[in-house]
Design a protein around this motif. Structure first.
Motif, PDB file in Angstrom:
ATOM      1  N   LEU A 140       0.870  -1.176   0.000  1.00 29.61           N
ATOM      2  CA  LEU A 140       0.000   0.000   0.000  1.00 29.61           C
ATOM      3  C   LEU A 140       0.907   1.226   0.000  1.00 29.61           C
ATOM      4  O   LEU A 140       1.693   1.427   0.922  1.00 29.61           O
ATOM      5  CB  LEU A 140      -0.907   0.025   1.238  1.00 29.61           C
ATOM      6  CG  LEU A 140      -1.750   1.301   1.405  1.00 29.61           C
ATOM      7  CD1 LEU A 140      -2.706   1.474   0.235  1.00 29.61           C
ATOM      8  CD2 LEU A 140      -2.516   1.276   2.721  1.00 29.61           C
ATOM      9  N   TRP A 196      -1.145  -1.356  -4.332  1.00 30.95           N
ATOM     10  CA  TRP A 196      -2.330  -0.520  -4.179  1.00 30.95           C
ATOM     11  C   TRP A 196      -1.961   0.911  -3.807  1.00 30.95           C
ATOM     12  O   TRP A 196      -0.999   1.149  -3.068  1.00 30.95           O
ATOM     13  CB  TRP A 196      -3.241  -1.112  -3.114  1.00 30.95           C
ATOM     14  CG  TRP A 196      -3.995  -2.323  -3.582  1.00 30.95           C
ATOM     15  CD1 TRP A 196      -4.041  -2.825  -4.853  1.00 30.95           C
ATOM     16  CD2 TRP A 196      -4.817  -3.180  -2.786  1.00 30.95           C
ATOM     17  NE1 TRP A 196      -4.838  -3.939  -4.899  1.00 30.95           N
ATOM     18  CE2 TRP A 196      -5.333  -4.178  -3.653  1.00 30.95           C
ATOM     19  CE3 TRP A 196      -5.168  -3.207  -1.449  1.00 30.95           C
ATOM     20  CZ2 TRP A 196      -6.190  -5.180  -3.193  1.00 30.95           C
ATOM     21  CZ3 TRP A 196      -6.013  -4.196  -0.983  1.00 30.95           C
ATOM     22  CH2 TRP A 196      -6.519  -5.182  -1.861  1.00 30.95           C
ATOM     23  N   SER A 220      -3.968  -4.603   6.726  1.00 30.89           N
ATOM     24  CA  SER A 220      -2.839  -3.698   6.515  1.00 30.89           C
ATOM     25  C   SER A 220      -1.998  -3.550   7.781  1.00 30.89           C
ATOM     26  O   SER A 220      -2.493  -3.701   8.896  1.00 30.89           O
ATOM     27  CB  SER A 220      -3.340  -2.325   6.082  1.00 30.89           C
ATOM     28  OG  SER A 220      -4.133  -1.748   7.112  1.00 30.89           O
ATOM     29  N   LEU A 254      -1.248  -6.556   3.821  1.00 29.49           N
ATOM     30  CA  LEU A 254      -0.984  -5.359   3.028  1.00 29.49           C
ATOM     31  C   LEU A 254       0.023  -4.492   3.789  1.00 29.49           C
ATOM     32  O   LEU A 254      -0.269  -4.017   4.885  1.00 29.49           O
ATOM     33  CB  LEU A 254      -2.292  -4.599   2.799  1.00 29.49           C
ATOM     34  CG  LEU A 254      -2.253  -3.347   1.942  1.00 29.49           C
ATOM     35  CD1 LEU A 254      -1.825  -3.676   0.510  1.00 29.49           C
ATOM     36  CD2 LEU A 254      -3.632  -2.679   1.926  1.00 29.49           C
ATOM     37  N   THR A 260       2.468  -1.267   4.342  1.00 29.32           N
ATOM     38  CA  THR A 260       2.767   0.118   4.007  1.00 29.32           C
ATOM     39  C   THR A 260       4.015   0.549   4.772  1.00 29.32           C
ATOM     40  O   THR A 260       4.116   0.352   5.985  1.00 29.32           O
ATOM     41  CB  THR A 260       1.575   1.055   4.304  1.00 29.32           C
ATOM     42  OG1 THR A 260       1.909   2.388   3.922  1.00 29.32           O
ATOM     43  CG2 THR A 260       1.165   1.016   5.760  1.00 29.32           C
TER      44      THR A 260
END
Length: 380
Positions: free
Chosen positions: A12, A46, A270, A356, A358
């Motif tokens: 992400l 994403w 996430s 996910l 980040t």
């Protein structure tokens, strides 16, 4: 969805702007990171949607998704999430449909519900409401920290948030159209869209190649329930609102109904992550995170991400630490083995089928290195 040998990891990206960096440089760093993520075995790339933030360049995810898809060959590319009220359904279908036609079987379209509150006394959709009880405390569930809920902005939404809504043409209560907008967008892709008068509409080039649809949410609210009702995969936010991650997933699973595309609940969770060769180096690179989150939580907006040296010099006062403590405590920072163990715990406790990741750091090279080290440790 096929079951891989290891839990898939995806990226992400907010396209963060570092101090001393231009937005163009930040966006080009996104393209470089996407290519590196693909080479390292990540499944999806994403893009988030944020507006009026000097420290984030990811404001046009549909445009950026096309650039990322062009810079890569196989990795799935998508949005997490497209904030529906900022567009008309036809616009989204045509934009993503264009990409899906050019890059078949590679596009993901994530839906997010965020916008202005109906009244000054209501929390904005997508914004974590104030803590219900002053006695709320952190808890640990099978090794995973679930911090007490904290309001993101406090009792009153900041002027910047309201200005953003005005500039994007939002109006109080427009998120009530969330389900209808999703159904319309899916209808444009399937060819089943009809006007209120029964007229058939063909949304070229949406008709044909279809993206994979997702719904993202931070609470056990409308987004989680709708994802279950429609039989769509669900994205749960441990990185934005860790307090609600287990409740949101439980709500989604409780309301899940099998669909043509998905027979069982499917969840991606996430996490904020920063990996370096050793823990000491990782903690040094992580210094600016608290100040960056403080800008968001205070309503000022994300600031240009500070260097480790500037972050150490500025520091955070007690009030600022309290504001961002849940985000600091739930960020996985360390060497590859340490972060891998944290992610295994997150996956086990949430039952997520995918994770996910980040990662934000001042130097884009440190972001790339973090993802590469994690991929090797995870076994991608």
């Amino acid at each position: 969805m096929p079951k891989p040998s290891v839990t898939p990891l995806s990226v992400l990206d907010l396209s963060p702007v570092s101090a001393g960096q231009t937005p163009g440089e930040a966006l080009r760093s996104t393209l470089g990171l996407a290519a590196a993520a693909e080479a390292s075995g990540y499944s999806r790339y994403w893009l988030a949607e944020h507006h009026l933030n000097t420290g984030v360049a990811g404001s046009a995810p549909h445009v950026l998704a096309g650039l990322v898809a062009s810079a890569t060959k196989t990795i799935r590319v998508g949005t997490a999430a497209t904030l529906l009220g900022n567009y008309r359904p036809l616009q989204i279908a045509e934009s993503i449909g264009t990409l899906a036609a050019v890059f078949p079987d590679r596009l993901d379209l994530g839906f997010g519900r965020s916008g202005p509150p109906k009244s000054s006394s209501d929390p904005a959709p997508g914004v974590v409401p104030p803590v219900a009880s002053a006695e709320a405390t952190d808890r640990v569930v099978d090794g995973l920290l679930i911090p007490a809920a904290r309001p993101i902005f406090g009792a009153v939404l900041p002027r910047k948030f309201r200005l953003q809504s005005e500039l994007l043409g939002r109006f109080p209560g427009d998120t009530d159209n969330f389900e209808n907008d999703i159904q319309d967008i899916i209808g444009f892709f399937s060819g089943e869209y009809r006007t209120q008068h029964g007229e058939e509409v063909t949304a070229t080039p949406a008709l044909g190649e279809s993206p994979q649809f997702w719904i993202h949410g931070s609470t056990a609210g409308p987004s989680a329930r709708l994802a279950g009702k429609l039989g769509l995969p669900f994205g749960a936010n441990y990185h934005v609102a860790p307090a609600g991650v287990l409740d949101s997933i439980a709500e989604y699973r409780a309301h899940f109904e099998p669909s043509v595309t998905l027979q069982e609940p499917h969840v991606i969770v996430s996490a904020d992550v920063l990996v370096a060769a050793d823990e000491r180096q990782a903690q040094r690179l992580a210094r600016g995170f608290g100040q960056w989150v403080r800008g968001i939580r205070s309503g000022q907006g994300a600031i240009p991400y500070p260097s480790p040296e500037d972050a150490l010099e500025r520091g955070l006062d007690a009030e600022a630490v309290a504001l961002v403590k849940d985000r600091l405590d739930t960020r996985f920072v360390g060497d590859p083995h340490q972060v891998r163990e944290h992610l295994l715990t997150l996956q086990r406790v949430t039952g997520a089928q995918e994770l996910l990741i980040t990662t934000i750091a001042h130097d884009p090279a440190d972001r790339v290195n973090s993802y590469q080290l994690l991929a090797e440790a995870w076994g991608l």
